[in-house]
Motif scaffolding. Structure first.
Motif, PDB file in Angstrom:
ATOM      1  N   ALA A 246       4.612   7.210 -14.608  1.00  0.00           N
ATOM      2  CA  ALA A 246       4.922   8.293 -14.229  1.00  0.00           C
ATOM      3  C   ALA A 246       4.534   8.285 -11.867  1.00  0.00           C
ATOM      4  O   ALA A 246       5.794   9.156 -10.966  1.00  0.00           O
ATOM      5  CB  ALA A 246       3.972   9.372 -14.341  1.00  0.00           C
ATOM      6  N   ARG A 247       3.458   7.761 -11.820  1.00  0.00           N
ATOM      7  CA  ARG A 247       4.085   7.351 -10.297  1.00  0.00           C
ATOM      8  C   ARG A 247       4.329   6.553  -9.610  1.00  0.00           C
ATOM      9  O   ARG A 247       4.920   6.550  -7.843  1.00  0.00           O
ATOM     10  CB  ARG A 247       2.156   6.997  -9.978  1.00  0.00           C
ATOM     11  N   GLY A 248       5.103   5.872 -10.390  1.00  0.00           N
ATOM     12  CA  GLY A 248       5.645   4.436  -9.918  1.00  0.00           C
ATOM     13  C   GLY A 248       4.730   2.719  -9.607  1.00  0.00           C
ATOM     14  O   GLY A 248       5.833   2.037  -9.017  1.00  0.00           O
ATOM     15  N   TRP A 249       4.198   3.176 -10.423  1.00  0.00           N
ATOM     16  CA  TRP A 249       2.734   2.357 -10.373  1.00  0.00           C
ATOM     17  C   TRP A 249       3.032   1.100 -10.758  1.00  0.00           C
ATOM     18  O   TRP A 249       3.730   0.881 -12.720  1.00  0.00           O
ATOM     19  CB  TRP A 249       1.362   2.265  -9.856  1.00  0.00           C
ATOM     20  N   GLN A 250       2.580  -0.345 -10.568  1.00  0.00           N
ATOM     21  CA  GLN A 250       2.533  -1.236 -11.265  1.00  0.00           C
ATOM     22  C   GLN A 250       1.984  -0.952 -12.390  1.00  0.00           C
ATOM     23  O   GLN A 250       0.627  -0.523 -12.330  1.00  0.00           O
ATOM     24  CB  GLN A 250       1.844  -2.725 -10.553  1.00  0.00           C
TER      25      GLN A 250
ATOM     26  N   ASP B  29      -3.099   2.650  -2.948  1.00  0.00           N
ATOM     27  CA  ASP B  29      -1.605   2.983  -2.433  1.00  0.00           C
ATOM     28  C   ASP B  29      -1.737   3.357  -0.386  1.00  0.00           C
ATOM     29  O   ASP B  29      -1.848   3.626  -0.339  1.00  0.00           O
ATOM     30  CB  ASP B  29      -1.376   4.387  -2.711  1.00  0.00           C
ATOM     31  N   GLN B  30      -3.808   2.549  -0.516  1.00  0.00           N
ATOM     32  CA  GLN B  30      -3.978   2.552   1.142  1.00  0.00           C
ATOM     33  C   GLN B  30      -3.153   2.514   1.989  1.00  0.00           C
ATOM     34  O   GLN B  30      -2.249   0.680   1.715  1.00  0.00           O
ATOM     35  CB  GLN B  30      -5.730   2.091   0.758  1.00  0.00           C
ATOM     36  N   TRP B  31      -3.163   2.147   3.098  1.00  0.00           N
ATOM     37  CA  TRP B  31      -2.264   1.784   3.957  1.00  0.00           C
ATOM     38  C   TRP B  31      -2.739   0.701   4.335  1.00  0.00           C
ATOM     39  O   TRP B  31      -3.958   0.823   4.931  1.00  0.00           O
ATOM     40  CB  TRP B  31      -1.684   2.482   5.605  1.00  0.00           C
ATOM     41  N   ARG B  32      -1.593  -0.509   4.905  1.00  0.00           N
ATOM     42  CA  ARG B  32      -2.335  -2.053   4.801  1.00  0.00           C
ATOM     43  C   ARG B  32      -1.516  -2.454   6.024  1.00  0.00           C
ATOM     44  O   ARG B  32      -0.003  -2.161   6.012  1.00  0.00           O
ATOM     45  CB  ARG B  32      -2.329  -2.677   3.431  1.00  0.00           C
ATOM     46  N   ALA B  33      -2.161  -2.740   6.900  1.00  0.00           N
ATOM     47  CA  ALA B  33      -1.745  -3.902   7.647  1.00  0.00           C
ATOM     48  C   ALA B  33      -0.798  -5.042   7.504  1.00  0.00           C
ATOM     49  O   ALA B  33       0.172  -5.267   8.664  1.00  0.00           O
ATOM     50  CB  ALA B  33      -2.957  -4.356   9.088  1.00  0.00           C
ATOM     51  N   ASP B  34      -0.813  -5.986   6.684  1.00  0.00           N
ATOM     52  CA  ASP B  34      -0.165  -6.678   6.229  1.00  0.00           C
ATOM     53  C   ASP B  34       0.963  -6.315   5.393  1.00  0.00           C
ATOM     54  O   ASP B  34       2.192  -6.754   4.390  1.00  0.00           O
ATOM     55  CB  ASP B  34      -0.689  -7.419   5.507  1.00  0.00           C
TER      56      ASP B  34
ATOM     57  N   GLY C 224       5.328  -6.631  -6.191  1.00  0.00           N
ATOM     58  CA  GLY C 224       5.377  -7.386  -7.435  1.00  0.00           C
ATOM     59  C   GLY C 224       3.943  -8.663  -7.308  1.00  0.00           C
ATOM     60  O   GLY C 224       3.712  -8.395  -6.498  1.00  0.00           O
ATOM     61  N   GLN C 225       3.529  -9.362  -8.696  1.00  0.00           N
ATOM     62  CA  GLN C 225       3.083 -10.109  -8.658  1.00  0.00           C
ATOM     63  C   GLN C 225       3.149 -11.013  -7.512  1.00  0.00           C
ATOM     64  O   GLN C 225       2.190 -11.916  -7.159  1.00  0.00           O
ATOM     65  CB  GLN C 225       2.618 -10.673  -9.646  1.00  0.00           C
TER      66      GLN C 225
END
Length: 351
Positions: free
Chosen positions: A149-153, A242-247, A255-256
């Motif tokens: 429901a979150r749209g997560w993998q 879902d933490q913001w990442r610099a990359d 995806g993988q």
């Protein structure tokens, strides 16, 4: 009826017997690929070697077309759902005298689940249930993804189910997550999860991945102490989804090809000063022969994903052998995963 016959064929191919002999992994892999190409088919010429798709010994990994048995497998999985419905089983001492309440679960809880429909999955879940009954575990299997429901993998499903378990079983001693492609292959030599908790004081335990080229840890089995620090580690892992990442990578939705999701999040926590002491990475066969999560897999061409799967560089310590506690069928095509699970189910050591 067709699925039953297919499952029987998967469990009875020669690979299971080969695995009972020591040092026969290469022969097992060769027989597996022969079965993939020839099962349920008329005899045909061997595949022509390819200049770009050869195994370590120079033989081709795949015929140019999808095999008959692979097509049959794909057809069956569109018609049949092999996943059991969600259930919760409790040990007898957790029930009230009338047996009509959940009672107080003070022991460990075994968890598994997911949204992947795969042949042999019903038998793998039954294998987990047998272990849980033998060792007094509560057993919670969940059909479907708790993060869809979150749209997560779906890889994050295990983390969410663990989080829910810490709230549902507040008095449990520990939680053990086991992937749905892992067969518990030694039911004779005690509770290896309990042994793992004795081997390391860490709050969360995982094992070393056999392919250090791609990952340092493997989350197919996660053991979590039900302590304040254990729950804190779990929440910290969840927060990285879902933490913001610099990359720019999203560990929850990419995806993988971009990331390794919860496995990558855990590795990054290991590298941090805050959580390193709370996460234990258990080695396979070091010291001695003790093991928890070893792998049965072999190099092949995955026609469904149009990708080579190469495992020649996997560590020998991480390779499954007869008598190991658990066999992990990770990194295989869908059909080969079913073959792997069928072979392991035929090699369960019992009292």
């Amino acid at each position: 009826v067709i699925y039953r016959d297919f499952s029987n064929a998967v469990r009875s191919w020669k690979g299971g017997a080969i695995l009972r002999q020591a040092g026969m992994q290469s022969r097992f892999a060769a027989e597996a690929e022969r079965w993939v190409q020839q099962a349920f088919s008329e005899p045909s010429p061997p595949p022509v070697p390819s200049a770009t798709n050869e195994s370590a010994n120079g033989t081709a990994l795949v015929a140019p077309t999808t095999s008959c048995v692979a097509q049959l497998y794909s057809y069956l999985m569109t018609r049949i759902d092999a996943r059991p419905d969600s259930f919760l089983s409790l040990p007898e001492d957790a029930l009230s005298p009338r047996g009509d309440t959940l009672g107080e679960v003070a022991g460990p809880v075994l968890l598994s689940g997911g949204d992947r429909n795969a042949a042999m999955l019903d038998q793998v879940v039954a294998n987990h249930a047998r272990f849980a009954r033998a060792h007094g575990y509560a057993h919670w299997w969940h059909k479907g993804s708790l993060v869809a429901a979150r749209g997560w993998q779906p890889y994050w499903h295990k983390v969410e189910q663990l989080r829910l378990a810490t709230r549902r079983f507040r008095n449990a001693s520990a939680f053990v997550w086991v992937d749905d492609d892992i067969v518990l292959t030694n039911l004779r030599d005690g509770d290896r999860f309990a042994q793992a908790l004795q081997r390391s004081p860490a709050s969360l335990l995982v094992t070393r991945d056999p392919s250090s080229k791609h990952a340092e840890v493997n989350t197919g089995i996660i053991i979590l102490r039900n302590t304040k620090r254990g729950r804190a580690v779990l929440e910290a892992l969840w927060s990285r989804a879902d933490q913001w990442r610099a990359d720019g990578v999203s560990l929850s939705t990419d995806g993988q090809a971009s990331c390794l999701h919860e496995q990558q999040a855990l590795e990054e926590m290991l590298q941090s000063g805050e959580w390193a002491s709370e996460i234990g990475v258990l080695e396979q066969r070091a010291p001695g022969a003790w093991n928890l999560n070893t792998f049965l897999r072999w190099s092949h061409y995955d026609a469904e994903r149009e990708a080579d799967r190469r495992y020649e560089e996997d560590s020998r310590a991480g390779a499954w052998a007869h008598g190991d506690f658990a066999g992990h069928c990770s990194g295989l095509s869908q059909l080969r995963r079913a073959m792997c699970m069928g072979a392991l189910l035929g090699n369960v050591v019992v009292a």
